[in-house]
Design a protein around this motif. Structure first.
Motif, PDB file in Angstrom:
ATOM      1  N   ALA A 220       0.829  -1.202   0.000  1.00  0.00           N
ATOM      2  CA  ALA A 220       0.000   0.000   0.000  1.00  0.00           C
ATOM      3  C   ALA A 220       0.867   1.256   0.000  1.00  0.00           C
ATOM      4  O   ALA A 220       0.518   2.265  -0.608  1.00  0.00           O
ATOM      5  N   GLU A 221       2.008   1.185   0.657  1.00  0.00           N
ATOM      6  CA  GLU A 221       2.917   2.333   0.702  1.00  0.00           C
ATOM      7  C   GLU A 221       3.667   2.514  -0.611  1.00  0.00           C
ATOM      8  O   GLU A 221       3.767   3.628  -1.138  1.00  0.00           O
ATOM      9  N   LEU A 222       4.208   1.420  -1.154  1.00  0.00           N
ATOM     10  CA  LEU A 222       5.067   1.523  -2.335  1.00  0.00           C
ATOM     11  C   LEU A 222       4.285   1.662  -3.635  1.00  0.00           C
ATOM     12  O   LEU A 222       4.816   2.152  -4.629  1.00  0.00           O
ATOM     13  N   ARG A 223       3.054   1.183  -3.656  1.00  0.00           N
ATOM     14  CA  ARG A 223       2.218   1.196  -4.869  1.00  0.00           C
ATOM     15  C   ARG A 223       2.899   0.480  -6.026  1.00  0.00           C
ATOM     16  O   ARG A 223       2.753   0.860  -7.192  1.00  0.00           O
ATOM     17  N   ARG A 224       3.636  -0.526  -5.705  1.00  0.00           N
ATOM     18  CA  ARG A 224       4.355  -1.299  -6.707  1.00  0.00           C
ATOM     19  C   ARG A 224       3.412  -2.268  -7.398  1.00  0.00           C
ATOM     20  O   ARG A 224       2.534  -2.855  -6.770  1.00  0.00           O
ATOM     21  N   GLU A 225       3.605  -2.465  -8.716  1.00  0.00           N
ATOM     22  CA  GLU A 225       2.727  -3.392  -9.422  1.00  0.00           C
ATOM     23  C   GLU A 225       3.024  -4.826  -8.993  1.00  0.00           C
ATOM     24  O   GLU A 225       4.169  -5.280  -9.008  1.00  0.00           O
ATOM     25  N   VAL A 226       1.962  -5.529  -8.620  1.00  0.00           N
ATOM     26  CA  VAL A 226       2.044  -6.916  -8.191  1.00  0.00           C
ATOM     27  C   VAL A 226       1.005  -7.701  -8.977  1.00  0.00           C
ATOM     28  O   VAL A 226      -0.188  -7.390  -8.923  1.00  0.00           O
ATOM     29  N   GLN A 227       1.474  -8.678  -9.735  1.00  0.00           N
ATOM     30  CA  GLN A 227       0.558  -9.475 -10.542  1.00  0.00           C
ATOM     31  C   GLN A 227      -0.423 -10.247  -9.669  1.00  0.00           C
ATOM     32  O   GLN A 227      -1.608 -10.349  -9.974  1.00  0.00           O
ATOM     33  N   LEU A 228       0.085 -10.782  -8.563  1.00  0.00           N
ATOM     34  CA  LEU A 228      -0.759 -11.597  -7.688  1.00  0.00           C
ATOM     35  C   LEU A 228      -0.280 -11.446  -6.248  1.00  0.00           C
ATOM     36  O   LEU A 228       0.886 -11.680  -5.950  1.00  0.00           O
ATOM     37  N   LEU A 229      -1.198 -11.063  -5.371  1.00  0.00           N
ATOM     38  CA  LEU A 229      -0.963 -11.059  -3.931  1.00  0.00           C
ATOM     39  C   LEU A 229      -1.741 -12.233  -3.346  1.00  0.00           C
ATOM     40  O   LEU A 229      -2.942 -12.379  -3.596  1.00  0.00           O
ATOM     41  N   VAL A 230      -1.048 -13.073  -2.577  1.00  0.00           N
ATOM     42  CA  VAL A 230      -1.684 -14.219  -1.927  1.00  0.00           C
ATOM     43  C   VAL A 230      -1.523 -14.055  -0.423  1.00  0.00           C
ATOM     44  O   VAL A 230      -0.400 -13.903   0.076  1.00  0.00           O
ATOM     45  N   THR A 231      -2.633 -14.060   0.301  1.00  0.00           N
ATOM     46  CA  THR A 231      -2.584 -14.028   1.759  1.00  0.00           C
ATOM     47  C   THR A 231      -3.258 -15.290   2.288  1.00  0.00           C
ATOM     48  O   THR A 231      -4.310 -15.686   1.803  1.00  0.00           O
ATOM     49  N   VAL A 232      -2.628 -15.927   3.268  1.00  0.00           N
ATOM     50  CA  VAL A 232      -3.173 -17.150   3.848  1.00  0.00           C
ATOM     51  C   VAL A 232      -3.118 -17.053   5.373  1.00  0.00           C
ATOM     52  O   VAL A 232      -2.162 -16.519   5.929  1.00  0.00           O
ATOM     53  N   GLY A 233      -4.170 -17.540   6.027  1.00  0.00           N
ATOM     54  CA  GLY A 233      -4.226 -17.439   7.482  1.00  0.00           C
ATOM     55  C   GLY A 233      -4.081 -16.016   7.967  1.00  0.00           C
ATOM     56  O   GLY A 233      -3.422 -15.750   8.967  1.00  0.00           O
ATOM     57  N   SER A 234      -4.723 -15.081   7.286  1.00  0.00           N
ATOM     58  CA  SER A 234      -4.488 -13.657   7.521  1.00  0.00           C
ATOM     59  C   SER A 234      -5.465 -13.066   8.530  1.00  0.00           C
ATOM     60  O   SER A 234      -6.663 -13.363   8.494  1.00  0.00           O
ATOM     61  N   PRO A 235      -4.982 -12.161   9.395  1.00  0.00           N
ATOM     62  CA  PRO A 235      -5.886 -11.425  10.289  1.00  0.00           C
ATOM     63  C   PRO A 235      -6.371 -10.089   9.705  1.00  0.00           C
ATOM     64  O   PRO A 235      -6.952  -9.284  10.433  1.00  0.00           O
ATOM     65  N   LEU A 236      -6.164  -9.849   8.423  1.00  0.00           N
ATOM     66  CA  LEU A 236      -6.486  -8.543   7.849  1.00  0.00           C
ATOM     67  C   LEU A 236      -7.981  -8.223   7.846  1.00  0.00           C
ATOM     68  O   LEU A 236      -8.362  -7.055   7.697  1.00  0.00           O
ATOM     69  N   ALA A 237      -8.835  -9.223   8.004  1.00  0.00           N
ATOM     70  CA  ALA A 237     -10.274  -8.948   8.059  1.00  0.00           C
ATOM     71  C   ALA A 237     -10.748  -8.599   9.463  1.00  0.00           C
ATOM     72  O   ALA A 237     -11.903  -8.209   9.643  1.00  0.00           O
ATOM     73  N   ILE A 238      -9.868  -8.722  10.458  1.00  0.00           N
ATOM     74  CA  ILE A 238     -10.240  -8.457  11.843  1.00  0.00           C
ATOM     75  C   ILE A 238     -10.334  -6.952  12.070  1.00  0.00           C
ATOM     76  O   ILE A 238      -9.425  -6.195  11.740  1.00  0.00           O
ATOM     77  N   THR A 239     -11.441  -6.503  12.658  1.00  0.00           N
ATOM     78  CA  THR A 239     -11.663  -5.069  12.853  1.00  0.00           C
ATOM     79  C   THR A 239     -10.530  -4.429  13.654  1.00  0.00           C
ATOM     80  O   THR A 239     -10.043  -3.338  13.311  1.00  0.00           O
ATOM     81  N   GLU A 240     -10.089  -5.100  14.739  1.00  0.00           N
ATOM     82  CA  GLU A 240      -9.048  -4.518  15.585  1.00  0.00           C
ATOM     83  C   GLU A 240      -7.727  -4.369  14.839  1.00  0.00           C
ATOM     84  O   GLU A 240      -6.950  -3.458  15.132  1.00  0.00           O
ATOM     85  N   VAL A 241      -7.464  -5.267  13.892  1.00  0.00           N
ATOM     86  CA  VAL A 241      -6.255  -5.154  13.069  1.00  0.00           C
ATOM     87  C   VAL A 241      -6.423  -4.025  12.058  1.00  0.00           C
ATOM     88  O   VAL A 241      -5.525  -3.197  11.863  1.00  0.00           O
ATOM     89  N   GLN A 242      -7.583  -3.957  11.426  1.00  0.00           N
ATOM     90  CA  GLN A 242      -7.825  -2.882  10.464  1.00  0.00           C
ATOM     91  C   GLN A 242      -7.696  -1.506  11.110  1.00  0.00           C
ATOM     92  O   GLN A 242      -7.206  -0.563  10.489  1.00  0.00           O
ATOM     93  N   ASP A 243      -8.100  -1.410  12.378  1.00  0.00           N
ATOM     94  CA  ASP A 243      -8.024  -0.129  13.078  1.00  0.00           C
ATOM     95  C   ASP A 243      -6.582   0.354  13.269  1.00  0.00           C
ATOM     96  O   ASP A 243      -6.347   1.545  13.484  1.00  0.00           O
ATOM     97  N   ARG A 244      -5.613  -0.578  13.197  1.00  0.00           N
ATOM     98  CA  ARG A 244      -4.214  -0.216  13.423  1.00  0.00           C
ATOM     99  C   ARG A 244      -3.446   0.010  12.131  1.00  0.00           C
ATOM    100  O   ARG A 244      -2.274   0.402  12.173  1.00  0.00           O
ATOM    101  N   LEU A 245      -4.049  -0.242  10.977  1.00  0.00           N
ATOM    102  CA  LEU A 245      -3.344  -0.074   9.713  1.00  0.00           C
ATOM    103  C   LEU A 245      -3.048   1.399   9.448  1.00  0.00           C
ATOM    104  O   LEU A 245      -3.832   2.276   9.829  1.00  0.00           O
ATOM    105  N   ALA A 246      -1.930   1.656   8.779  1.00  0.00           N
ATOM    106  CA  ALA A 246      -1.529   3.039   8.514  1.00  0.00           C
ATOM    107  C   ALA A 246      -2.475   3.727   7.541  1.00  0.00           C
ATOM    108  O   ALA A 246      -2.616   4.949   7.575  1.00  0.00           O
ATOM    109  N   ARG A 247      -3.126   2.953   6.679  1.00  0.00           N
ATOM    110  CA  ARG A 247      -4.065   3.491   5.700  1.00  0.00           C
ATOM    111  C   ARG A 247      -5.392   2.748   5.803  1.00  0.00           C
ATOM    112  O   ARG A 247      -5.409   1.584   6.194  1.00  0.00           O
TER     113      ARG A 247
END
Length: 317
Positions: A220-247
């Motif tokens: 999100a910071e670098l805005r670099r082109e990425v053909q495919l991002l794969v996340t597994v076992g991720s807490p990124l959908a958790i509200t408390e984690v989202q509240d701490r993200l820089a963006r």
């Protein structure tokens, strides 16, 4: 007419970002991920953003399995007396340890109370779900007329609870250190360095557990082109984690496709859908997959799942 071989500048690269807990040495860890995802060592076509050394003094021995993958001996050893506590006592001990470690690393005194806007809600949900899953197996087998319950872990019930609480405890401590203990910038720098010097070919980034948060924030910071991002076992959908993200949550502008996979029993994921919060939703595919490791968070099981591996492999053919 024969196909012209791809020039080095066109060859894809996969960059891995590992998750919570201590790991084996970086070269071996990269090889293990390669084998799970591709069935072979990928050489310089893959890189590991290895940040465990920032939090752990020495790597795990080469032939020791990651204790976060589960197992009765390592779980009982690492959790110790906390495994016998009721959920609220366990939460208080885990919070206290996380605060103390964060204070040590940041050079500040540990906070005296837990702010309401921290990750405590997530921790509480993890603990109670872990205890629920630990109780969800019959050690004696079903009685007459009873349906067999889900055998969550192939362990006796006390060992199941210890294994799940180990996952909860170390997950929370590493995530807390990332957001509150001053470790976040250095961990993100590890991934930025792994991305440096790539030749401009198609890029795949694979993040597991806390590594998915690191990958997300860096991209999100670098805005670099990425053909495919794969996340597994991720807490990124958790509200408390989202509240701490820089963006605010959104698909990083350079990410063309995002596949997010989790097992319903994975305590770290807990919430399994990114699409409602991370726009544009049409770039994200949320997948429920089976991870039959002992705590359902194991990276090898995730990478070997065809719904995770096949889209990555196609870019390398």
């Amino acid at each position: 007419m024969t196909d012209t071989p791809a020039s080095p500048a066109q060859r894809p690269t996969v960059v891995y970002v590992h998750g919570i807990g201590n790991k084996v040495r970086p070269e071996l860890l990269k090889s293990q991920w390669d084998q799970a995802l591709f069935g072979k060592d990928m050489g310089d076509a893959s890189r590991m953003a290895y940040w465990a050394s920032l939090r752990y003094e020495t790597p795990l021995p080469d032939f020791r399995s990651d204790p976060l993958d589960g197992g009765p001996d390592s779980a009982a050893e690492r959790v110790g007396p906390h495994g016998a506590e009721d959920p609220e006592e366990f939460i208080l001990h885990t919070l206290g340890e996380a605060h103390f470690e964060a204070g040590e690393r940041s050079g500040e005194s540990p906070p005296g109370s837990v702010p309401e806007d921290t990750l405590t809600g997530w921790l509480r949900d993890m603990v109670y779900l872990a205890d629920t899953l630990a109780e969800s197996g019959h050690d004696e087998g079903p009685g007459q007329g009873e349906e067999p319950l889900l055998e969550v872990l192939p362990l006796p019930r006390p060992a199941r609870r210890a294994a799940l609480r180990l996952l909860v405890q170390l997950t929370f401590k590493d995530v807390y250190a990332y957001f509150f203990g001053g470790d976040g910038p250095a961990i993100r720098d590890v991934l930025k360095k792994a991305l440096d010097g790539l030749d401009g070919g198609p890029l795949v980034v694979v993040g597991h557990s806390l590594g998915s948060v690191v990958a997300y924030e860096v991209l999100a910071e670098l805005r670099r082109e990425v053909q495919l991002l794969v996340t597994v076992g991720s807490p990124l959908a958790i509200t408390e984690v989202q509240d701490r993200l820089a963006r605010p949550p959104a698909v990083p502008s350079g990410v063309l496709t995002w596949r997010n996979a989790s097992d319903l029993r994975d305590l770290v994921a807990l919430d399994h859908t990114l699409r409602p919060e991370y726009a544009p939703a049409d770039r994200i595919t949320d997948l429920l997959v089976t991870n039959d490791s002992e705590n359902h968070h194991n990276i090898t099981q995730y990478l070997a799942n065809r719904h995770v591996s096949e889209p990555v492999q196609r870019l390398f053919h």
